[in-house]
Design a protein around this motif. Sequence first.
Motif, short mmCIF file in Angstrom:
data_model
loop_
_atom_site.label_atom_id
_atom_site.label_comp_id
_atom_site.label_asym_id
_atom_site.label_seq_id
_atom_site.Cartn_x
_atom_site.Cartn_y
_atom_site.Cartn_z
N TYR A 295 36.48 88.14 47.72
CA TYR A 295 37.76 88.05 47.01
C TYR A 295 37.69 88.79 45.68
CZ TYR A 295 39.78 84.59 50.21
OH TYR A 295 40.31 83.96 51.31
N PHE A 296 36.60 88.61 44.93
CA PHE A 296 36.46 89.28 43.64
C PHE A 296 36.46 90.79 43.82
CE2 PHE A 296 33.45 91.15 40.54
CZ PHE A 296 34.20 90.97 39.40
N MET A 297 35.74 91.28 44.81
CA MET A 297 35.64 92.73 45.00
C MET A 297 36.97 93.33 45.42
SD MET A 297 31.90 93.38 46.69
CE MET A 297 32.13 95.15 46.46
N GLN A 298 37.69 92.65 46.30
CA GLN A 298 38.93 93.23 46.81
C GLN A 298 40.11 93.02 45.86
OE1 GLN A 298 39.53 92.44 51.17
NE2 GLN A 298 37.48 91.56 51.03
N ARG A 299 40.21 91.85 45.24
CA ARG A 299 41.36 91.56 44.38
C ARG A 299 41.19 92.07 42.96
NH1 ARG A 299 43.64 85.47 45.79
NH2 ARG A 299 43.99 85.80 48.02
N GLU A 300 39.99 91.96 42.42
CA GLU A 300 39.78 92.30 41.02
C GLU A 300 39.21 93.70 40.83
OE1 GLU A 300 41.01 90.21 38.85
OE2 GLU A 300 41.49 88.87 40.52
N LEU A 301 38.35 94.14 41.74
CA LEU A 301 37.75 95.47 41.61
C LEU A 301 38.46 96.51 42.46
CD1 LEU A 301 33.91 94.61 41.60
CD2 LEU A 301 35.53 94.67 39.69
N GLY A 302 39.32 96.07 43.37
CA GLY A 302 40.06 97.01 44.20
C GLY A 302 39.23 97.71 45.25
#
Length: 479
Positions: A295-302
């Motif tokens: 979730y962090f990689m896809q939502r916050e880091l794109g």
Amino acid sequence: MTDGTDRGGPRPVGPAEDERDRWWLVVAAGLAVFMASVDMSIVNVALPAIERDFQNSTSTTEWTVLAYLLPLAGLALPSGRWLDSVGRRPALLFSLTGFALASTAAGLAPGMDWLIAARLAQGTFGALLFSLVPALATSAVRPQARGRAMGLITTLGPLGLICGPGLGGLVVDVLGWPWIFFVNIPVSVLVMAAGARMLPQGAPLTVPDRAWFAESLLLSAAVAALLLALSLTASDGPVWVLLALLALPLLFLWLRMPTSGAVRQLFRTPGEMGPHVALVSAATAIGTVFFITPYFMQRELGESVSAAGVTILAFPAGMALMGPVGGFLGDWWSRRRTAVLGAALFTVGMALLLPMDHSWGTADLSWRLFLAGCGNGLFNAPNMAIAMTRTPRPLLATTGASTSLARQMGFALGPALATLVWSASSYEPEGMRGAMTLATAVGALSVLALVRTRLPGEEAAPARKEPAKDEPAADGSAA
């Protein structure tokens, strides 16, 4: 060089132990646990294809996964108690034959009802395998080599769980979803051949008594309530609390049953509680990391889904690298100290993930995940070796079952706690950091549990008592 603190003492001489280490049996046992672990996650990637072929709803199709997990947890302790009363060889052949037949039935399923029933059967025989494999590895080698044996087992099991989706995607794309079940057949046959050649006959299989079935039903109901409660923690309303509370009287009734005596005896054994607490703590932290990081990689880091998947593989890469090292170091130096060192390194890796900075790239996450994976790999083998070496000889399979259950409940608890903390912030990035903070604290609990564990014979390793004439030996036969 060794301090003699927790290696289990000199090798016992008795009919349960060979004069040589049977490493091919350890490899075969590791292959069996890898196969059963793969089946915990390999189906996930095939769910859309199964839903399309059978034209079922998503909620119904999800039972393809739950039907396997439920008996794995609900039957873990009863299966361990039963396996302690029978021979290892017939138990292994029975478990693998049932697993292979259930896999065949799942691949040939004409509809969802058939597939769910086959997955329940798979999970039942999988519970037997998860309980049996640590006992097999323990009895296949001398006490001085058990750390290395557990290093192989505790590396292949989690690797199977993590590699499942990737292997499943490849098989589904090339051969179709039924083949994710058919591939279990040749693996089962190969492990059966190794077991039939290397294991003594031991005591024959016996049908469990009525108390065993009552215990299994009670524990399965409690586990079902807990799993459903964990899956609903983020939803509105008190439903998940009521489900969790429902499990408490069921567990209390189980503790009142005579059949729970083996587990109570196990946890009264000096040196057993610490490794179990450390194991469930580490598994809970890992479950949180594997839930939050994508979730962090896809939502916050794109980042893309594929980039997230590749980055997360840094954790099992570190675990695979250090798993054998942890086993060797535990045998050569000290199991408890090696496990503490690994748990501390794992906690440091978790703490380094806490900032979850928006400026990070995949490399920044990868080296932190790799460091945490190295720590977990260093921890797993000696921690399991402590649990399996300190257990009374007639409770080897029970200990295999209890450690398997601790790991599975930790993996289930991690995402549930992460969701609960994250949802409290309305799913903002601060909630992700809060979940990782909780995971780091839980990881630190594994260090504390091992530090506070005092093993008998830490100053001098006493010789292990030989089994009495009527005591079951390590292969399940009469000593």
